[in-house]
Design a protein around this motif. Structure first.
Motif, mmCIF file in Angstrom:
data_model
loop_
_atom_site.group_PDB
_atom_site.id
_atom_site.type_symbol
_atom_site.label_atom_id
_atom_site.label_comp_id
_atom_site.label_asym_id
_atom_site.label_seq_id
_atom_site.Cartn_x
_atom_site.Cartn_y
_atom_site.Cartn_z
ATOM 1 N N GLY A 61 0.768 -1.230 0.000
ATOM 2 C CA GLY A 61 0.000 0.000 0.000
ATOM 3 C C GLY A 61 0.799 1.278 0.000
ATOM 4 O O GLY A 61 0.221 2.374 -0.013
ATOM 5 N N GLU A 62 2.129 1.169 -0.007
ATOM 6 C CA GLU A 62 2.981 2.358 0.010
ATOM 7 C C GLU A 62 3.876 2.382 -1.222
ATOM 8 O O GLU A 62 4.355 1.344 -1.681
ATOM 9 C CB GLU A 62 3.859 2.371 1.270
ATOM 10 C CG GLU A 62 3.076 2.361 2.574
ATOM 11 C CD GLU A 62 2.279 3.627 2.798
ATOM 12 O OE1 GLU A 62 2.691 4.685 2.260
ATOM 13 O OE2 GLU A 62 1.249 3.568 3.502
ATOM 14 N N LYS A 63 4.137 3.594 -1.760
ATOM 15 C CA LYS A 63 4.995 3.742 -2.926
ATOM 16 C C LYS A 63 6.452 3.468 -2.564
ATOM 17 O O LYS A 63 6.949 3.959 -1.557
ATOM 18 C CB LYS A 63 4.868 5.149 -3.511
ATOM 19 C CG LYS A 63 3.557 5.435 -4.195
ATOM 20 C CD LYS A 63 3.576 6.764 -4.919
ATOM 21 C CE LYS A 63 3.594 7.926 -3.930
ATOM 22 N NZ LYS A 63 3.475 9.222 -4.646
ATOM 23 N N GLU A 64 7.120 2.677 -3.435
ATOM 24 C CA GLU A 64 8.547 2.425 -3.272
ATOM 25 C C GLU A 64 9.207 2.392 -4.642
ATOM 26 O O GLU A 64 8.645 1.890 -5.609
ATOM 27 C CB GLU A 64 8.808 1.086 -2.554
ATOM 28 C CG GLU A 64 8.489 1.100 -1.081
ATOM 29 C CD GLU A 64 8.958 -0.167 -0.370
ATOM 30 O OE1 GLU A 64 9.878 -0.842 -0.897
ATOM 31 O OE2 GLU A 64 8.398 -0.479 0.700
ATOM 32 N N LYS A 65 10.412 2.909 -4.704
ATOM 33 C CA LYS A 65 11.194 2.917 -5.938
ATOM 34 C C LYS A 65 12.010 1.637 -6.037
ATOM 35 O O LYS A 65 12.629 1.204 -5.068
ATOM 36 C CB LYS A 65 12.122 4.136 -5.947
ATOM 37 C CG LYS A 65 13.045 4.228 -7.135
ATOM 38 C CD LYS A 65 12.317 4.632 -8.405
ATOM 39 C CE LYS A 65 13.294 4.905 -9.538
ATOM 40 N NZ LYS A 65 12.607 5.244 -10.804
ATOM 41 N N TYR A 66 12.007 1.022 -7.222
ATOM 42 C CA TYR A 66 12.751 -0.216 -7.450
ATOM 43 C C TYR A 66 13.687 -0.030 -8.637
ATOM 44 O O TYR A 66 13.442 0.799 -9.520
ATOM 45 C CB TYR A 66 11.792 -1.380 -7.711
ATOM 46 C CG TYR A 66 11.055 -1.832 -6.465
ATOM 47 C CD1 TYR A 66 11.502 -2.913 -5.723
ATOM 48 C CD2 TYR A 66 9.924 -1.143 -6.031
ATOM 49 C CE1 TYR A 66 10.827 -3.316 -4.576
ATOM 50 C CE2 TYR A 66 9.253 -1.538 -4.880
ATOM 51 C CZ TYR A 66 9.715 -2.625 -4.161
ATOM 52 O OH TYR A 66 9.056 -3.010 -3.016
ATOM 53 N N SER A 67 14.734 -0.830 -8.658
ATOM 54 C CA SER A 67 15.693 -0.803 -9.756
ATOM 55 C C SER A 67 15.589 -2.085 -10.562
ATOM 56 O O SER A 67 15.438 -3.175 -9.992
ATOM 57 C CB SER A 67 17.129 -0.657 -9.219
ATOM 58 O OG SER A 67 17.282 0.571 -8.534
#
Length: 585
Positions: A179-185
């Protein structure tokens, strides 16, 4: 107002779990369900495509029970709702892929919720497409761990976190973790698979359900260069011409699309190889059910095993998909099953195999496939399957079908059509659905149409269809909340248009809100921002050219209904790209 359903589920299943008599010596099987997006029946080596490289899935299929007549819905969200619930999608409230029609009712009970009653830890990795807000998100519907993109696809208007990445939306994305935004590579399919592997390793000692739902090879057709180079020089029309029921030929764009799709599928194949190797390394392969399937036919013209139709069509090319089922400690592999099966059968089959109860307070449309897996005869082998697809709501006799035994009645006509305007096909003798038998078998066609009518009338009267599932605003479970374009309704075909009537169907908790309206591009100054919530209309003047307008300390009433925001300037009515709402008191 919404009520959390955990207590209801405990009432339905909890006592049954305790007194089920399940042997503690016999550990419940782990369950891994793998589904890909817009990968057609012909996008595998084992289904006759000599150009695509899928060595892992080809070998997996040889080790599995292969359901050769497995069917889904013509498009993705309806398939996923039926897969998760064992019910026709219209019963769940899902009727479209956007237009506000891809929100599943919170009252539905998913595979994840069902298995949790048996002590399963549950996780989803990839595409959900059954609602992006409370109470329809994966974490609201039984998943302990959730890593997903929003809406129907990365780079689409509903997935506003990747929309502005353009031709790089599949790389280094912002995703939603619990439910939370996270940046991925990295590349999206690699990210989803890697996180699924971590989930499996973490839960190796207890039963788990892993739903690995790749968004590839859905558009935009983005893929790492090393995979594309494996197909850069092939001519996909060669495979297509050898077994083709379509009247048209592949264009150069079709060929290039096929190259990219094949590259994306080969990447998926590599990732599934990593998953299967992980099961072996952890020593849990024998007691793990692994299923592989796709969600509908191919979107673009390419090899589809000689079947008629593509994604969106009720012909077999749109709804027949591969389904491979491997459970080493339960069934011998390398076996073909010709009995008709479908997405709605997965939930009741898993209930039996995992010794949990199916929901008893609603109609489950699917069948338990365990007798078929055990080579037993079933009295439902010639059961009826209903197919449809249209934007917004089902359209009577347009892109609608009923299949029963060897015969299939297809409607591509008008609401008041006579039986002679339908198509009737013997799919056993004519699997490409080319020979219309309606004139020779009018009585049979009429009987099938009567059954089609009865199912249609029953489904369009479904409570969750008549009363569209609502997005809850102002709750403790999601505050602030962002309303995206995928879940907006209003005019037919609402997507990224600016001058269009749009709205969200919501359940608002009375309170004071700070609200942001985001537009695709800056709107002109000297206009007015309106927010309609039932009989209460809030409005304010805007004096600057901007792509974000804020209205703070807005008093909203308790309301179930349409939330209608728009900006009026120079006789233009502009609908926001998304709306963020935070209840502050």
């Amino acid at each position: 107002m919404f009520v959390k359903k955990r207590h209801l589920l405990a009432t339905l299943f909890g006592i049954l779990f305790v007194f089920s008599g399940f042997s503690q010596e016999k550990k419940r099987p782990n369950v891994i369900l793998i589904i890909t997006d817009d990968q057609g029946y012909g996008d595998l080596g084992i289904t006759g495509n000599h150009q695509i490289q899928t060595p892992v899935l080809d070998q997996f299929a040889k080790e599995s029970v292969r359901f050769n007549n497995f069917y889904v819905s013509p498009v993705c969200a309806p398939t996923r709702s039926s897969l998760m619930t064992g019910r026709y999608s219209l019963r769940t409230g899902v009727r479209d892929t956007y237009n506000g029609g891809a929100i599943m009712a919170q009252s539905e009970i998913t595979i994840a919720e069902m298995l949790k009653q048996g002590g399963y830890t549950t996780g989803i990795f990839g595409k959900w497409h059954l609602g992006d807000n409370y109470p329809s998100r994966p974490n609201d519907q039984g998943f302990d761990e959730s890593l997903i993109h929003l809406s129907g696809g990365m780079g689409q208007v509903g997935d506003f976190t990747t929309y502005f990445q353009g031709d790089r939306s599949y790389f280094d994305p912002v995703l939603w973790h619990n439910g939370e935004k996270e940046k991925y590579s990295g590349y999206c399919s690699d990210i989803f698979a890697d996180n699924a592997l971590q989930f499996i390793e973490k839960n190796r000692d207890n039963p788990f359900f892993c739903y690995l739902s790749f968004n590839a090879p859905h558009t935009p057709l983005q893929v790492p260069e090393k995979y594309y180079q494996q197909y850069a020089d092939i001519d996909p029309s060669l495979a297509f011409k050898k077994n083709n029921s379509a009247s048209r030929e592949m264009s150069e764009k079709d060929k290039e699309d096929a190259r990219r799709v094949y590259a994306m599928v080969t990447n998926i194949d590599d990732n599934i190889g990593k998953l299967l190797n992980k099961l072996d390394a952890l020593g849990i392969s024998e007691n793990t059910i692994v299923m592989f399937m796709t969600d509908n036919g191919p979107q673009q013209l390419r090899y589809v095993g000689g079947m008629r139709g593509l994604k969106g069509s009720v012909y077999r090319g749109g709804v027949r998909v591969p389904f491979f089922f491997r459970y080493p400690s339960g069934f011998k592999g390398n076996k073909d099953i010709e009995t008709t099966a479908a997405h709605i059968d997965v939930l009741p089959t898993l209930a039996q195999l995992c010794n949990v109860e199916t929901p008893s307070d609603r109609k489950i449309d699917g069948k338990n496939l365990l007798p078929v897996l055990q080579d037993k005869k079933v009295d439902w082998a010639d059961r009826s399957l209903f197919f449809y697809w249209a934007r917004r709501f089902p359209e009577l006799y347009h892109n609608i079908a009923l299949q029963k035994g060897d015969y299939k009645l297809v409607g591509q006509t008008n609401y008041n059509a006579s039986i002679g305007d339908f198509g009737l096909f013997n799919i056993k003798k004519d699997p490409s659905e080319q020979q219309n038998l309606v004139q020779q078998h009018t009585g049979l066609a009429t009987s099938l149409k009567n059954e089609m009518d009865a199912i249609y009338q029953e489904l369009v009267a479904s409570e969750n269809l008549v009363h569209q599932p609502l997005i809850a605003i102002g709750t403790e479970f999601e505050n602030p909340i962002i309303l995206n374009r995928n879940d907006a309704s209003g005019e037919r075909g609402i997507w990224d248009q600016e001058e269009i009537y749009g709205k969200w169907e919501v359940d608002v908790k009375k309170g004071t809100y700070n609200i942001k309206f985001k537009f695709i591009k800056p709107v002109d100054a000297s206009g007015r921002m309106f927010l309609e919530t039932g009989a209460v209309v809030n409005q304010m003047k805007n004096d600057v050219k901007t792509d974000v307008i804020e209205m703070n300390n807005v008093q909203l009433p308790e309301m179930e209904g349409s939330l209608v925001p728009f900006y009026m300037v120079k006789r233009k009515r502009i609908f926001p790209f998304w709306v963020e709402m935070e209840r502050i008191e």
